[in-house]
Design a protein around this motif. Structure first.
Motif, PDB file in Angstrom:
ATOM      1  N   ALA A  47      12.474  -1.317  -5.824  1.00  0.00           N
ATOM      2  CA  ALA A  47      11.541  -0.444  -6.731  1.00  0.00           C
ATOM      3  C   ALA A  47      10.329  -0.947  -6.715  1.00  0.00           C
ATOM      4  O   ALA A  47       9.173  -0.136  -7.265  1.00  0.00           O
ATOM      5  CB  ALA A  47      11.977  -1.016  -8.339  1.00  0.00           C
ATOM      6  N   TRP A  48       9.843  -1.989  -5.786  1.00  0.00           N
ATOM      7  CA  TRP A  48       8.575  -2.371  -5.630  1.00  0.00           C
ATOM      8  C   TRP A  48       7.627  -1.215  -5.183  1.00  0.00           C
ATOM      9  O   TRP A  48       6.488  -0.874  -5.556  1.00  0.00           O
ATOM     10  CB  TRP A  48       8.330  -3.517  -4.739  1.00  0.00           C
ATOM     11  CG  TRP A  48       7.005  -3.914  -4.414  1.00  0.00           C
ATOM     12  CD1 TRP A  48       6.255  -3.737  -3.306  1.00  0.00           C
ATOM     13  CD2 TRP A  48       6.075  -4.697  -5.268  1.00  0.00           C
ATOM     14  NE1 TRP A  48       4.989  -4.178  -3.361  1.00  0.00           N
ATOM     15  CE2 TRP A  48       4.770  -4.853  -4.649  1.00  0.00           C
ATOM     16  CE3 TRP A  48       6.331  -4.989  -6.688  1.00  0.00           C
ATOM     17  CZ2 TRP A  48       3.833  -5.300  -5.411  1.00  0.00           C
ATOM     18  CZ3 TRP A  48       5.211  -5.811  -7.107  1.00  0.00           C
ATOM     19  CH2 TRP A  48       4.020  -5.703  -6.515  1.00  0.00           C
ATOM     20  N   ALA A  81       3.670   2.874  -5.896  1.00  0.00           N
ATOM     21  CA  ALA A  81       3.149   4.458  -6.353  1.00  0.00           C
ATOM     22  C   ALA A  81       2.622   4.832  -7.467  1.00  0.00           C
ATOM     23  O   ALA A  81       1.686   5.929  -7.474  1.00  0.00           O
ATOM     24  CB  ALA A  81       4.353   5.138  -5.659  1.00  0.00           C
ATOM     25  N   ALA A  82       3.098   4.364  -8.650  1.00  0.00           N
ATOM     26  CA  ALA A  82       2.535   4.656  -9.976  1.00  0.00           C
ATOM     27  C   ALA A  82       1.578   3.803 -10.423  1.00  0.00           C
ATOM     28  O   ALA A  82       1.463   3.755 -11.583  1.00  0.00           O
ATOM     29  CB  ALA A  82       4.057   4.634 -10.818  1.00  0.00           C
ATOM     30  N   ALA A  83       0.758   3.030  -9.514  1.00  0.00           N
ATOM     31  CA  ALA A  83       0.006   2.214 -10.321  1.00  0.00           C
ATOM     32  C   ALA A  83      -1.313   2.767 -10.938  1.00  0.00           C
ATOM     33  O   ALA A  83      -1.714   2.156 -11.738  1.00  0.00           O
ATOM     34  CB  ALA A  83      -1.037   1.459  -8.781  1.00  0.00           C
ATOM     35  N   GLU A  84      -1.656   3.955 -10.736  1.00  0.00           N
ATOM     36  CA  GLU A  84      -2.417   4.746 -11.727  1.00  0.00           C
ATOM     37  C   GLU A  84      -2.056   4.640 -13.332  1.00  0.00           C
ATOM     38  O   GLU A  84      -2.992   4.360 -14.255  1.00  0.00           O
ATOM     39  CB  GLU A  84      -2.663   6.250 -11.594  1.00  0.00           C
ATOM     40  CG  GLU A  84      -3.603   6.302 -10.221  1.00  0.00           C
ATOM     41  CD  GLU A  84      -2.753   6.375  -9.095  1.00  0.00           C
ATOM     42  OE1 GLU A  84      -3.534   6.710  -8.133  1.00  0.00           O
ATOM     43  OE2 GLU A  84      -1.692   6.025  -8.883  1.00  0.00           O
ATOM     44  N   THR A  85      -0.766   4.611 -13.663  1.00  0.00           N
ATOM     45  CA  THR A  85      -0.308   4.165 -14.720  1.00  0.00           C
ATOM     46  C   THR A  85      -0.636   3.019 -15.522  1.00  0.00           C
ATOM     47  O   THR A  85      -0.824   2.910 -16.738  1.00  0.00           O
ATOM     48  CB  THR A  85       1.377   4.448 -14.909  1.00  0.00           C
ATOM     49  OG1 THR A  85       2.126   3.448 -14.357  1.00  0.00           O
ATOM     50  CG2 THR A  85       1.725   5.731 -14.345  1.00  0.00           C
ATOM     51  N   ILE A  86      -0.829   1.943 -14.723  1.00  0.00           N
ATOM     52  CA  ILE A  86      -1.322   0.734 -15.080  1.00  0.00           C
ATOM     53  C   ILE A  86      -2.703   0.970 -15.997  1.00  0.00           C
ATOM     54  O   ILE A  86      -2.974   0.457 -17.033  1.00  0.00           O
ATOM     55  CB  ILE A  86      -1.640  -0.403 -14.289  1.00  0.00           C
ATOM     56  CG1 ILE A  86       0.014  -0.573 -13.546  1.00  0.00           C
ATOM     57  CG2 ILE A  86      -2.046  -1.672 -14.791  1.00  0.00           C
ATOM     58  CD1 ILE A  86      -0.145  -1.475 -12.235  1.00  0.00           C
ATOM     59  N   GLN A  88       0.850  -1.281  -0.129  1.00  0.00           N
ATOM     60  CA  GLN A  88       0.000   0.070   0.024  1.00  0.00           C
ATOM     61  C   GLN A  88       1.017   1.230  -0.198  1.00  0.00           C
ATOM     62  O   GLN A  88       0.889   2.101   0.697  1.00  0.00           O
ATOM     63  CB  GLN A  88      -0.976  -0.005   1.252  1.00  0.00           C
ATOM     64  CG  GLN A  88      -1.759  -1.407   1.401  1.00  0.00           C
ATOM     65  CD  GLN A  88      -2.693  -1.661   0.211  1.00  0.00           C
ATOM     66  OE1 GLN A  88      -3.237  -0.630  -0.553  1.00  0.00           O
ATOM     67  NE2 GLN A  88      -2.975  -2.653  -0.220  1.00  0.00           N
ATOM     68  N   ALA A  89       1.678   1.436  -0.978  1.00  0.00           N
ATOM     69  CA  ALA A  89       2.709   2.494  -1.248  1.00  0.00           C
ATOM     70  C   ALA A  89       1.794   3.659  -1.497  1.00  0.00           C
ATOM     71  O   ALA A  89       0.919   3.710  -1.859  1.00  0.00           O
ATOM     72  CB  ALA A  89       3.614   2.481  -2.213  1.00  0.00           C
ATOM     73  N   PRO A  90       2.267   4.895  -0.850  1.00  0.00           N
ATOM     74  CA  PRO A  90       1.613   6.216  -1.035  1.00  0.00           C
ATOM     75  C   PRO A  90       1.411   6.303  -2.901  1.00  0.00           C
ATOM     76  O   PRO A  90       2.285   6.138  -3.577  1.00  0.00           O
ATOM     77  CB  PRO A  90       2.499   7.151  -0.487  1.00  0.00           C
ATOM     78  CG  PRO A  90       3.831   6.793  -0.533  1.00  0.00           C
ATOM     79  CD  PRO A  90       3.494   5.045  -0.226  1.00  0.00           C
ATOM     80  N   ARG A  91       0.467   7.281  -2.838  1.00  0.00           N
ATOM     81  CA  ARG A  91       0.236   7.543  -4.332  1.00  0.00           C
ATOM     82  C   ARG A  91       1.451   8.390  -4.989  1.00  0.00           C
ATOM     83  O   ARG A  91       1.932   9.281  -4.144  1.00  0.00           O
ATOM     84  CB  ARG A  91      -0.964   8.273  -4.604  1.00  0.00           C
ATOM     85  CG  ARG A  91      -2.474   7.501  -4.208  1.00  0.00           C
ATOM     86  CD  ARG A  91      -3.612   8.312  -4.653  1.00  0.00           C
ATOM     87  NE  ARG A  91      -3.493   8.779  -5.933  1.00  0.00           N
ATOM     88  CZ  ARG A  91      -4.503   9.466  -6.501  1.00  0.00           C
ATOM     89  NH1 ARG A  91      -5.581   9.825  -5.626  1.00  0.00           N
ATOM     90  NH2 ARG A  91      -4.420   9.829  -7.746  1.00  0.00           N
ATOM     91  N   ALA A  92       1.596   8.364  -6.214  1.00  0.00           N
ATOM     92  CA  ALA A  92       2.579   9.360  -6.699  1.00  0.00           C
ATOM     93  C   ALA A  92       2.092  10.400  -6.663  1.00  0.00           C
ATOM     94  O   ALA A  92       1.050  10.919  -6.771  1.00  0.00           O
ATOM     95  CB  ALA A  92       2.753   8.760  -8.148  1.00  0.00           C
ATOM     96  N   GLN A  93       3.155  11.592  -6.199  1.00  0.00           N
ATOM     97  CA  GLN A  93       2.568  13.085  -6.165  1.00  0.00           C
ATOM     98  C   GLN A  93       2.196  13.720  -7.579  1.00  0.00           C
ATOM     99  O   GLN A  93       2.586  13.424  -8.455  1.00  0.00           O
ATOM    100  CB  GLN A  93       3.721  13.656  -5.525  1.00  0.00           C
ATOM    101  CG  GLN A  93       2.828  15.081  -4.966  1.00  0.00           C
ATOM    102  CD  GLN A  93       4.091  15.940  -4.545  1.00  0.00           C
ATOM    103  OE1 GLN A  93       5.222  15.355  -4.228  1.00  0.00           O
ATOM    104  NE2 GLN A  93       3.788  17.288  -3.955  1.00  0.00           N
TER     105      GLN A  93
END
Length: 284
Positions: free
Chosen positions: A193-194, A199-204, A4-9
Motif C-alpha cells: 500500500a505504500w 501517489a495520493a500525497a496531495e490529499t495530505i 517517488q510514486a507517480p501522482r494519482a491520476q
C-alpha cells in the motif's frame, strides 16, 4: 522501495460510464460516485488517502445496501473525480452537496477521520440537506494526550509534495499528524500500500486544510463545529486515547449527539463492525 510514486491520476470530466456516475459541483467539477442498494440515501466520505477503491470504506456500501441507497464518492482530485483549481475546503463542501442533490436533495452522511470533519463543515453550511450525521474518529488534538501538530506542519508537507518528495510527505504526516509510532511507520514503507499512499500525497495537503485549527491541543472551535443535526460520534476501542478524547469533545459540543465505542476496532475500522451501528442510528 519507491518513495517517488507517480501522482494519482486526475481525470478530466467524465461521462457516466464504467460503472460509476458523476455529479457536477457548483464550479463545474465532475465528482464520481458509486451507487448501490435501495432505500433512504446515505453518503460516505473518505479521509486522507481514501477513495472509492482504496481505504476502510471500500466494502462499507455493500454492508449498508440492504437498507439504504449508498453513495460513495471520490473527493475532488481523487480517483475518477475532476480537480478544478485552486483548491478550497468550501469547494469540497459543495462537492458533497452535489452528491446529496444526486441522491434526491437529502441524505444521511457518514464521514471517517478528516472526512468526518468535512462532514461537520457541510452540516453547518446546509443542515437542511443532511438529516443525520455519523462521525468516526475525527482526528483532532484537543488536549495534552499527544503532541500537537507543529505550527509549520502544513507548510512542511506542502513543500515536500510540491518538490516531488512524496514519500517524505507521507512519513511526515504519519509522524506529526497521525502520531504513529516509528516501528509502524517503518513497517508501512515495505507494504504494497505504500506506493498508493505516496501517489495520493496531495490529499495530505488538502486534508491539512480541512483540519486547520484542530491540531493545536486546545478546545474545538465551537463557532465552526456546533451543528444541530442529530449526530453519532464513534471511536474504536483499540484506538489511542487522543482519538477518543477528540470524539468525546465532538459529542460534548454537538447538542444532539450520541457517543459510541466499537469493541475491537482501530482507526482503520472494519465495515462489518461499523455497519450495524450506522444502520441503527440512521434508522432511528
Amino acid at each position: 522501495m519507491n518513495d517517488q510514486a507517480p501522482r494519482a491520476q486526475i481525470h478530466p470530466p467524465v461521462a457516466d460510464t464504467d460503472g460509476f456516475a458523476t455529479a457536477v459541483s457548483r464550479d463545474g467539477t465532475p465528482i464520481a460516485y458509486d451507487r448501490v442498494g435501495r432505500g433512504p440515501a446515505v453518503v460516505v466520505i473518505d479521509g486522507t488517502f481514501g477513495s472509492r477503491t482504496f481505504g476502510p470504506n471500500v466494502k462499507l456500501p455493500a454492508q449498508l445496501s440492504a437498507h439504504y441507497t449508498v453513495f460513495h464518492y471520490d473527493r475532488r482530485g481523487r480517483g475518477d473525480s475532476g480537480d478544478t483549481g485552486p483548491y478550497a475546503v468550501a469547494r469540497e463542501v459543495e462537492d458533497l452537496e452535489a452528491v446529496i442533490d444526486e441522491a434526491g436533495g437529502q441524505a444521511c452522511v457518514y464521514g471517517i477521520s478528516s472526512g468526518a470533519v468535512l462532514a461537520v463543515d457541510a452540516a453547518r453550511r446546509f443542515p437542511d440537506k443532511i438529516t443525520r450525521l455519523a462521525l468516526y474518529e475525527p482526528p483532532c488534538v484537543v488536549d495534552d494526550s499527544r503532541a500537537p501538530w507543529p505550527p509549520d506542519y502544513l507548510d512542511q508537507v506542502t513543500r515536500l509534495v510540491a518538490s516531488g518528495r512524496r514519500g517524505d510527505a507521507v512519513k511526515l504526516w504519519m509522524r506529526q499528524a497521525a502520531a504513529l509510532p516509528g516501528p509502524l511507520i517503518a513497517m508501512t514503507r515495505v507494504l504494497p500500500a505504500w506506493a498508493r499512499l505516496c501517489a495520493a500525497a496531495e490529499t495530505i495537503v488538502r486534508d491539512g486544510q480541512v483540519m486547520a485549527g484542530t491540531g493545536a491541543g486546545g478546545p474545538l472551535p465551537a463557532e465552526r463545529f456546533r451543528v444541530e443535526v442529530p449526530t453519532l460520534v464513534i471511536a474504536g476501542a483499540k484506538s489511542p486515547r487522543w482519538l477518543h478524547h477528540s470524539a468525546d469533545a465532538f459529542a460534548a459540543l454537538l447538542p444532539h449527539a450520541q457517543r459510541q465505542t466499537l469493541a475491537g476496532q482501530t482507526h482503520f475500522v472494519k465495515p462489518a463492525a461499523i455497519a450495524p451501528a450506522l444502520t441503527r442510528f440512521f434508522t432511528a
